[in-house]
Design a protein around this motif. Sequence first.
Motif, PDB file in Angstrom:
ATOM      1  N   MET A 181      -3.009 -24.978  20.762  1.00 15.63           N
ATOM      2  CA  MET A 181      -3.628 -23.665  20.896  1.00 15.63           C
ATOM      3  C   MET A 181      -4.866 -23.697  21.785  1.00 15.63           C
ATOM      4  O   MET A 181      -5.666 -22.764  21.784  1.00 15.63           O
ATOM      5  CB  MET A 181      -3.954 -23.108  19.508  1.00 15.63           C
ATOM      6  N   HIS A 182      -4.983 -24.746  22.550  1.00 14.19           N
ATOM      7  CA  HIS A 182      -6.086 -24.881  23.523  1.00 14.19           C
ATOM      8  C   HIS A 182      -5.510 -25.593  24.742  1.00 14.19           C
ATOM      9  O   HIS A 182      -5.674 -26.794  24.927  1.00 14.19           O
ATOM     10  CB  HIS A 182      -7.240 -25.674  22.893  1.00 14.19           C
ATOM     11  N   GLN A 183      -4.804 -24.845  25.569  1.00 12.33           N
ATOM     12  CA  GLN A 183      -3.966 -25.418  26.613  1.00 12.33           C
ATOM     13  C   GLN A 183      -4.547 -25.267  28.024  1.00 12.33           C
ATOM     14  O   GLN A 183      -3.873 -25.571  29.004  1.00 12.33           O
ATOM     15  CB  GLN A 183      -2.575 -24.762  26.581  1.00 12.33           C
ATOM     16  N   GLY A 184      -5.792 -24.829  28.133  1.00 12.95           N
ATOM     17  CA  GLY A 184      -6.338 -24.525  29.444  1.00 12.95           C
ATOM     18  C   GLY A 184      -6.336 -25.680  30.423  1.00 12.95           C
ATOM     19  O   GLY A 184      -6.245 -25.473  31.639  1.00 12.95           O
ATOM     20  N   ALA A 185      -6.437 -26.919  29.912  1.00 11.82           N
ATOM     21  CA  ALA A 185      -6.477 -28.073  30.814  1.00 11.82           C
ATOM     22  C   ALA A 185      -5.202 -28.189  31.644  1.00 11.82           C
ATOM     23  O   ALA A 185      -5.221 -28.810  32.715  1.00 11.82           O
ATOM     24  CB  ALA A 185      -6.704 -29.360  30.022  1.00 11.82           C
ATOM     25  N   ARG A 186      -4.101 -27.583  31.173  1.00 14.03           N
ATOM     26  CA  ARG A 186      -2.869 -27.615  31.959  1.00 14.03           C
ATOM     27  C   ARG A 186      -3.089 -26.960  33.326  1.00 14.03           C
ATOM     28  O   ARG A 186      -2.553 -27.405  34.335  1.00 14.03           O
ATOM     29  CB  ARG A 186      -1.745 -26.898  31.212  1.00 14.03           C
TER      30      ARG A 186
END
Length: 322
Positions: A181-186
């Motif tokens: 639920m914290h996928q921003g690094a993708r």
Amino acid sequence: MNYTTLGRTNLRVSVAGLGTGGFSRLGLKSGKTEDEAARLIHEAVALGINFIDTAAGYGTEGVVGKALKTIPRDQVIIATKAQFRGNPFAPPEKVVAALDNSLRQMGTDYVDVFNLHGVEIDEYDYALNALAPALLDQKRKGKIRHIGITENPIVDFTNAMLKRAVNDPVWEVYMVGFHMMHQGARRNVFPLTREKGIGTLLMFAVRSMFADPPRIAREMKALAAKGLVEKWLGETNDPLGFLVHEGGAANIIEAAYRFARHEPGVDVTLFGTGDAGHLRTNVAALLKPPLPEADRAKLAALFGHLAIGVGLDSHQGPGAKR
């Protein structure tokens, strides 16, 4: 165990890395002795883990040192960290003194990765201009093999510091927050690290939320009430239950580890534990195949847009402001 190369460092590292901070601190926070905690490191090494992450602030460098007395130094990759936050910031000589103290605590002449810890965007210029030259000098002296930097995802939900750092070649390793639920690094980090050959250490793959089904339901209900996730997710007591099925994950914790471990751009997935059985269970999860593509796609569709720090517990993150 599976192994990979940590970016351009050429360090051959296990995909599972033993973290010595967080809730457990190798069991020290639940009453284990340092000798018992050191034995846990030996058990991890016996399972094939060769990456151990510590920090002066964790209080576990001495335990790592105990374990290293009977582990050949060239068989393990040791990473530690130093903070410089303060008013004023710690001067370079204090950070070098912290490095020297870490080496004494662990009984080693060098550390494989030395990270500046929990750096935020407004601290980055100081890290680069004041501290990096001092660390490069220590690298030339052989005390540091590779220099890294860790973000503070508790306050930096969009990886702003790491995006800023990517064009400065002094940083060979990043520690990145990433989970279901914290996928921003993708979007924000992994394309850049893969292009630049920066090694990645993953934190927060599984924190307390994914081990606590009622909390998952509470978090999801709150997000749904704000219109941040689909309404149905807030109306069920098992919003992530779609991940558990034949051919999928056996449970949510396993799903979380498999999701993080197989994300393109992730080198080492860190986890903490104070229990040998838990250690073996975590390693087994990290060595399983990726989640089914349909499940990965659903997680991306449901939560890939979130950039609000869901599940990043402030009391256990690196560099958390207290």
